[in-house]
Design a protein around this motif. Structure first.
Motif, PDB file in Angstrom:
ATOM      1  N   PHE A  21       0.870  -1.169   0.000  1.00 52.21           N
ATOM      2  CA  PHE A  21       0.000   0.000   0.000  1.00 52.21           C
ATOM      3  C   PHE A  21       0.902   1.213   0.000  1.00 52.21           C
ATOM      4  CE2 PHE A  21      -2.955  -3.072   1.778  1.00 52.21           C
ATOM      5  CZ  PHE A  21      -4.145  -2.732   1.179  1.00 52.21           C
ATOM      6  N   THR A  22       0.737   2.058  -1.003  1.00 52.90           N
ATOM      7  CA  THR A  22       1.438   3.336  -1.000  1.00 52.90           C
ATOM      8  C   THR A  22       0.433   4.393  -0.555  1.00 52.90           C
ATOM      9  OG1 THR A  22       0.897   4.004  -3.261  1.00 52.90           O
ATOM     10  CG2 THR A  22       2.814   2.547  -2.968  1.00 52.90           C
ATOM     11  N   ASP A  23       0.859   5.626  -0.529  1.00 49.21           N
ATOM     12  CA  ASP A  23      -0.066   6.694  -0.164  1.00 49.21           C
ATOM     13  C   ASP A  23      -1.069   6.973  -1.284  1.00 49.21           C
ATOM     14  OD1 ASP A  23       1.897   7.681  -1.820  1.00 49.21           O
ATOM     15  OD2 ASP A  23       2.220   9.516  -0.679  1.00 49.21           O
ATOM     16  N   ARG A  24      -0.955   6.247  -2.438  1.00 48.01           N
ATOM     17  CA  ARG A  24      -1.860   6.460  -3.561  1.00 48.01           C
ATOM     18  C   ARG A  24      -2.586   5.213  -4.065  1.00 48.01           C
ATOM     19  NH1 ARG A  24       2.282  10.036  -7.202  1.00 48.01           N
ATOM     20  NH2 ARG A  24       2.699  11.610  -5.623  1.00 48.01           N
ATOM     21  N   ARG A  25      -2.010   4.011  -3.842  1.00 43.54           N
ATOM     22  CA  ARG A  25      -2.589   2.823  -4.460  1.00 43.54           C
ATOM     23  C   ARG A  25      -2.186   1.541  -3.735  1.00 43.54           C
ATOM     24  NH1 ARG A  25       1.444   1.661  -9.453  1.00 43.54           N
ATOM     25  NH2 ARG A  25       3.228   2.727  -8.567  1.00 43.54           N
ATOM     26  N   LEU A  26      -2.920   0.480  -4.067  1.00 41.76           N
ATOM     27  CA  LEU A  26      -2.591  -0.874  -3.647  1.00 41.76           C
ATOM     28  C   LEU A  26      -1.886  -1.542  -4.819  1.00 41.76           C
ATOM     29  CD1 LEU A  26      -2.773  -3.610  -2.120  1.00 41.76           C
ATOM     30  CD2 LEU A  26      -5.091  -3.819  -3.042  1.00 41.76           C
ATOM     31  N   ILE A  27      -0.720  -2.139  -4.553  1.00 38.43           N
ATOM     32  CA  ILE A  27       0.055  -2.819  -5.591  1.00 38.43           C
ATOM     33  C   ILE A  27       0.234  -4.264  -5.154  1.00 38.43           C
ATOM     34  CG2 ILE A  27       2.248  -2.895  -6.832  1.00 38.43           C
ATOM     35  CD1 ILE A  27       2.631   0.076  -5.967  1.00 38.43           C
ATOM     36  N   THR A  28      -0.238  -5.207  -5.979  1.00 33.84           N
ATOM     37  CA  THR A  28       0.002  -6.623  -5.696  1.00 33.84           C
ATOM     38  C   THR A  28       0.878  -7.186  -6.804  1.00 33.84           C
ATOM     39  OG1 THR A  28      -1.957  -7.402  -6.875  1.00 33.84           O
ATOM     40  CG2 THR A  28      -2.232  -6.888  -4.543  1.00 33.84           C
ATOM     41  N   ARG A  29       1.832  -8.001  -6.426  1.00 31.99           N
ATOM     42  CA  ARG A  29       2.714  -8.656  -7.385  1.00 31.99           C
ATOM     43  C   ARG A  29       2.877 -10.106  -6.950  1.00 31.99           C
ATOM     44  NH1 ARG A  29       1.574  -4.688  -9.618  1.00 31.99           N
ATOM     45  NH2 ARG A  29       2.907  -3.129 -10.566  1.00 31.99           N
ATOM     46  N   SER A  30       2.837 -11.021  -7.936  1.00 32.02           N
ATOM     47  CA  SER A  30       3.041 -12.439  -7.638  1.00 32.02           C
ATOM     48  C   SER A  30       3.563 -13.133  -8.880  1.00 32.02           C
ATOM     49  CB  SER A  30       1.723 -13.088  -7.191  1.00 32.02           C
ATOM     50  OG  SER A  30       0.778 -13.025  -8.231  1.00 32.02           O
ATOM     51  N   GLY A  31       4.066 -14.324  -8.687  1.00 29.09           N
ATOM     52  CA  GLY A  31       4.543 -15.132  -9.798  1.00 29.09           C
ATOM     53  C   GLY A  31       6.046 -15.213  -9.852  1.00 29.09           C
ATOM     54  N   VAL A  32       6.506 -16.313 -10.434  1.00 35.24           N
ATOM     55  CA  VAL A  32       7.939 -16.548 -10.551  1.00 35.24           C
ATOM     56  C   VAL A  32       8.369 -16.354 -12.005  1.00 35.24           C
ATOM     57  CG1 VAL A  32       9.790 -18.219 -10.166  1.00 35.24           C
ATOM     58  CG2 VAL A  32       7.832 -18.176  -8.628  1.00 35.24           C
ATOM     59  N   LEU A  33       7.948 -17.237 -12.864  1.00 35.06           N
ATOM     60  CA  LEU A  33       8.300 -17.115 -14.275  1.00 35.06           C
ATOM     61  C   LEU A  33       7.393 -16.117 -14.978  1.00 35.06           C
ATOM     62  CD1 LEU A  33       8.953 -20.870 -15.134  1.00 35.06           C
ATOM     63  CD2 LEU A  33      10.626 -19.087 -14.575  1.00 35.06           C
ATOM     64  N   VAL A  34       6.114 -16.195 -14.667  1.00 40.46           N
ATOM     65  CA  VAL A  34       5.134 -15.251 -15.208  1.00 40.46           C
ATOM     66  C   VAL A  34       4.704 -14.367 -14.044  1.00 40.46           C
ATOM     67  CG1 VAL A  34       2.871 -14.996 -16.258  1.00 40.46           C
ATOM     68  CG2 VAL A  34       4.335 -16.908 -16.930  1.00 40.46           C
ATOM     69  N   ARG A  35       5.057 -13.103 -14.112  1.00 38.31           N
ATOM     70  CA  ARG A  35       4.698 -12.161 -13.044  1.00 38.31           C
ATOM     71  C   ARG A  35       3.305 -11.609 -13.301  1.00 38.31           C
ATOM     72  NH1 ARG A  35       7.004 -11.786  -8.365  1.00 38.31           N
ATOM     73  NH2 ARG A  35       6.905  -9.553  -8.256  1.00 38.31           N
ATOM     74  N   ARG A  36       2.524 -11.530 -12.235  1.00 40.82           N
ATOM     75  CA  ARG A  36       1.201 -10.931 -12.301  1.00 40.82           C
ATOM     76  C   ARG A  36       1.159  -9.756 -11.350  1.00 40.82           C
ATOM     77  NH1 ARG A  36       1.017 -15.888 -12.931  1.00 40.82           N
ATOM     78  NH2 ARG A  36       0.491 -16.940 -11.031  1.00 40.82           N
ATOM     79  N   GLY A  37       0.502  -8.711 -11.796  1.00 42.87           N
ATOM     80  CA  GLY A  37       0.391  -7.535 -10.950  1.00 42.87           C
ATOM     81  C   GLY A  37      -0.974  -6.898 -11.071  1.00 42.87           C
TER      82      GLY A  37
END
Length: 166
Positions: free
Chosen positions: A80-96
């Motif tokens: 969580f930044t002061d502007r948005r929620l950022i989710t990141r996952s994945g090893v070979l294929v990154r999802r955000g």
């Protein structure tokens, strides 16, 4: 910090940076112990050729059901930044997934008995769109995280001059 600084916009700062609670690694750890016990038992009690086959199966199982979940756990992050929620996952294929905080209409949490004992829970984030609710499972200190996000949402609401309609 799990998220790269280059993913942040100018003037944006990280408020909360977390990943799934270590609880997510409990079953892979238990399975590792069981697999090693089976391999050791077969090696001691059975023919050497059978032991080689069993150890090969154990190695494949460890990679798939133990090592893979650990790597997935280590590479996923919720920020969580002061502007948005950022989710990141994945090893070979990154999802955000990025969601502006201004779009969040509700944030809640839920946890069961074990979650309460371990100090984690599920964060439920609702937005005004048709996408419904984003569930962030096994968030450490979920109550504290929910409180901080609510404070950020209130600051955004106050700055925009929004009214509750009351």
């Amino acid at each position: 910090m799990a998220i790269s600084r280059r993913l942040l916009n100018d003037g944006e700062s990280v408020v909360i940076d977390t990943r799934t609670h270590v609880k997510a690694l409990l079953w892979p750890l238990i399975l590792l112990v069981v697999l090693l016990a089976v391999g050791t038992y077969v090696q001691v009690q059975w023919d050497q050729r059978v032991a080689y086959v069993v150890w090969a199966i154990v190695a494949v199982a460890v990679v798939w059901w133990v090592l893979r979940p650990v790597i997935v756990w280590a590479t996923a992050s919720y920020t969580f930044t002061d502007r948005r929620l950022i989710t990141r996952s994945g090893v070979l294929v990154r999802r955000g997934h990025d969601m502006p905080l201004a779009r969040i209409s509700d944030i809640a949490y839920e946890f069961g008995l074990i979650d309460r004992m371990l100090g984690c829970g599920t964060l439920l984030i609702s937005d005004a769109s048709t996408h419904g609710t984003i569930k962030l499972h096994d968030i450490p200190r979920v109550e504290e995280t929910q409180r901080k996000v609510n404070e950020m949402l209130q600051r955004i609401h106050d700055r925009s001059g929004g009214h509750d309609g009351v």
